[in-house]
Scaffold this motif. Structure first.
Motif, PDB file in Angstrom:
ATOM      1  N   GLN A 225       0.857  -1.203   0.000  1.00 52.37           N
ATOM      2  CA  GLN A 225       0.000   0.000   0.000  1.00 52.37           C
ATOM      3  C   GLN A 225       0.887   1.246   0.000  1.00 52.37           C
ATOM      4  O   GLN A 225       0.612   2.225  -0.672  1.00 52.37           O
ATOM      5  CB  GLN A 225      -0.902  -0.001   1.235  1.00 52.37           C
ATOM      6  N   TRP A 226       1.969   1.176   0.770  1.00 49.90           N
ATOM      7  CA  TRP A 226       2.930   2.298   0.792  1.00 49.90           C
ATOM      8  C   TRP A 226       3.509   2.496  -0.611  1.00 49.90           C
ATOM      9  O   TRP A 226       3.538   3.595  -1.144  1.00 49.90           O
ATOM     10  CB  TRP A 226       4.044   1.976   1.803  1.00 49.90           C
TER      11      TRP A 226
ATOM     12  N   CYS B 214       2.324   1.564  -3.490  1.00 48.74           N
ATOM     13  CA  CYS B 214       1.337   1.927  -4.518  1.00 48.74           C
ATOM     14  C   CYS B 214       0.645   3.258  -4.214  1.00 48.74           C
ATOM     15  O   CYS B 214      -0.373   3.584  -4.847  1.00 48.74           O
ATOM     16  CB  CYS B 214       0.299   0.823  -4.660  1.00 48.74           C
ATOM     17  N   CYS B 215       1.171   4.032  -3.283  1.00 47.86           N
ATOM     18  CA  CYS B 215       0.661   5.370  -2.961  1.00 47.86           C
ATOM     19  C   CYS B 215      -0.835   5.328  -2.647  1.00 47.86           C
ATOM     20  O   CYS B 215      -1.617   6.112  -3.220  1.00 47.86           O
ATOM     21  CB  CYS B 215       0.869   6.361  -4.091  1.00 47.86           C
ATOM     22  N   GLU B 216      -1.228   4.419  -1.786  1.00 52.77           N
ATOM     23  CA  GLU B 216      -2.644   4.341  -1.407  1.00 52.77           C
ATOM     24  C   GLU B 216      -3.167   5.682  -0.912  1.00 52.77           C
ATOM     25  O   GLU B 216      -2.486   6.384  -0.155  1.00 52.77           O
ATOM     26  CB  GLU B 216      -2.804   3.299  -0.298  1.00 52.77           C
ATOM     27  N   ARG B 217      -4.375   6.013  -1.311  1.00 56.55           N
ATOM     28  CA  ARG B 217      -5.011   7.245  -0.843  1.00 56.55           C
ATOM     29  C   ARG B 217      -6.197   6.886   0.031  1.00 56.55           C
ATOM     30  O   ARG B 217      -6.640   5.743   0.019  1.00 56.55           O
ATOM     31  CB  ARG B 217      -5.484   8.078  -2.033  1.00 56.55           C
TER      32      ARG B 217
ATOM     33  N   ILE C  45      -3.591  11.929   0.098  1.00 53.92           N
ATOM     34  CA  ILE C  45      -2.438  11.028   0.135  1.00 53.92           C
ATOM     35  C   ILE C  45      -2.198  10.671   1.594  1.00 53.92           C
ATOM     36  O   ILE C  45      -2.144  11.558   2.448  1.00 53.92           O
ATOM     37  CB  ILE C  45      -1.161  11.722  -0.407  1.00 53.92           C
ATOM     38  N   SER C  46      -2.048   9.401   1.861  1.00 52.31           N
ATOM     39  CA  SER C  46      -1.804   8.987   3.238  1.00 52.31           C
ATOM     40  C   SER C  46      -0.443   9.497   3.699  1.00 52.31           C
ATOM     41  O   SER C  46       0.485   9.637   2.908  1.00 52.31           O
ATOM     42  CB  SER C  46      -1.858   7.463   3.310  1.00 52.31           C
TER      43      SER C  46
ATOM     44  N   SER D 256       2.361   7.189   2.703  1.00 60.53           N
ATOM     45  CA  SER D 256       2.539   6.819   1.295  1.00 60.53           C
ATOM     46  C   SER D 256       3.948   7.165   0.831  1.00 60.53           C
ATOM     47  O   SER D 256       4.550   8.135   1.290  1.00 60.53           O
ATOM     48  CB  SER D 256       1.519   7.589   0.453  1.00 60.53           C
TER      49      SER D 256
ATOM     50  N   GLU E 149       4.688   8.603  -1.707  1.00 57.98           N
ATOM     51  CA  GLU E 149       4.679   9.938  -2.326  1.00 57.98           C
ATOM     52  C   GLU E 149       5.111  11.039  -1.365  1.00 57.98           C
ATOM     53  O   GLU E 149       5.388  12.154  -1.782  1.00 57.98           O
ATOM     54  CB  GLU E 149       3.273  10.257  -2.847  1.00 57.98           C
TER      55      GLU E 149
ATOM     56  N   LYS F 230       9.816   6.636  -5.441  1.00 56.13           N
ATOM     57  CA  LYS F 230       9.419   5.427  -6.180  1.00 56.13           C
ATOM     58  C   LYS F 230      10.152   5.357  -7.522  1.00 56.13           C
ATOM     59  O   LYS F 230      10.712   4.322  -7.885  1.00 56.13           O
ATOM     60  CB  LYS F 230       7.901   5.435  -6.392  1.00 56.13           C
TER      61      LYS F 230
END
Ligand code: SF4
Length: 362
Positions: free
Chosen positions: A148-149, A151-154, A164-165, A168, A170, A176
């Motif tokens: 999840q980190w 894949c930039c989970e939101r 954006i978490s 993440s 990002e 990345k």
């Protein structure tokens, strides 16, 4: 005596310090076996000064964990603190010192959180591929959080906006892209924090049957360490040991005020070497690692050699990442400039040259 300190705070118009004394005194009244971890750093110096002032019957047990990579100036400072306050600070051995951890598990890189996620992904043989989360979860089913980190989970906030978490990838710009272009060929890990710091601290709480664990975390220091806490006090019903952070709300100015008002002297790491922070020598998480290394080389040359030997791969990889970010920023800027020019061109019928000419006086 406490009234004298409180009057001093009021005279100096600093109510953050005033409140911290009141709170510290109140918390101490409810604790039978408090322990306080001393790092030898500036925040810790203030914590010790506050707690010593409110601990009228000397109940607090102080300890310092030797991570295996410590400044000699810090060790000297501990002797100074013991003399100044008439206390004893127990020197605690780590479960595994930093050099052993790095050798066994890998080297820390960038931040505790980034290292943790990269370590998990490496453990599953991750190939640093740019695929959607669902695809990667099928391929690597047992490391969801790290994926999840990656894949930039939101997440959706209460108003339904996608955000954006905080956790993440990002949050570290172009990390990345950098990792995909330069996959690490060495193991990354944050295990030294666990074995050289966290576990021995927990052991101290357990061995002393402590009901209060006092530490020097400040909200203003930022990072994951302070982000996990919302207040200066956390009650822990399950294991029976509360945690208290006396300087949690202190700003840099409050720290400065405190030093002036109560004559706090920090270690030579600050006063002579000019370091802005202490802690483990040459920790790769430092944002100013190159400046720090230059200082370490000048003042503690043997430790400098040790740090380069232990963390060298991380220093190189970090320098490469910083160079990559710089390059990407320059490209980004260039692209934006080009976009702006073509947008101006579109406004004047799509010819950027005529757009430019229109601003030239006749
Ligand atoms: S602060 Fe840095 S060097 Fe120290 S234990 Fe943690 S990762 Fe290792």
């Amino acid at each position: 005596m406490i009234d004298e300190y409180l009057s001093k705070c009021a005279d100096n118009n600093n109510y953050t310090i005033y409140t911290s004394f009141c709170k510290a005194r109140r918390i101490m009244l409810n604790s039978y076996s408090p322990v306080c971890s001393i790092s030898g750093g500036a925040d810790s110096d203030i914590v010790l000064d506050i707690m010593h002032k409110v601990d009228e019957d000397g109940r607090i047990k102080y300890f310092w964990i030797d991570t295996g990579l410590e400044y000699s100036a810090t060790k000297e400072h501990l002797d100074y603190l013991e003399q100044k306050y008439g206390i004893s600070i127990e020197r605690v051995k780590p479960d595994k010192p930093i050099p052993t951890c790095v050798k066994e598990y890998g080297v820390p890189f960038l931040s505790k959180f980034v290292s943790e996620q990269m370590m998990r992904l490496q453990k599953h043989g991750f190939q640093w591929e740019d695929e959607p989360l669902e695809v990667l979860l099928q391929k690597y089913p047992n490391c969801k959080v790290a994926l999840q980190w990656w894949c930039c989970e939101r997440y959706s906030d209460k108003d339904g906006f996608q955000k954006i978490s905080r956790f993440s990838i990002e949050r570290n710009r172009w990390l990345k892209e950098f990792i995909m272009a330069n996959p690490p060929d060495f193991p990354i890990s944050n295990k030294c924090c666990e074995y050289a710091k966290k576990i021995p601290a927990k052991r101290m709480v357990k061995d002393n049957d402590a009901d209060l664990d006092i530490t020097g975390i400040r909200k203003a220091e930022g990072g994951i360490r302070s982000a996990v806490y919302k207040t200066c006090f956390s009650e822990c019903k399950s294991k029976g040991c509360d945690t208290y952070r006396p300087v949690f709300w202190y700003t840099d100015k409050d720290k400065h005020d405190y030093e002036q008002m109560f004559d706090v002297t920090h270690s030579r790491c600050y006063t002579e070497y000019g370091l802005r922070r202490t802690g483990c020598v040459g920790c790769p998480f430092s944002k100013h690692i190159n400046e720090e290394l230059a200082v370490i080389e000048e003042h503690e040359p043997n430790l400098y050699k040790a740090a380069v030997h232990i963390f060298g791969k991380s220093y190189e990889y970090t320098a490469k990442y910083r160079a990559f970010v710089k390059e990407m920023k320059a490209k980004d800027k260039e692209e934006k400039k080009r976009d702006k020019l073509s947008a101006n061109g579109a406004d004047t019928g799509g010819d950027p040259v005529s757009a430019d000419r229109s601003t030239v006086p006749a």
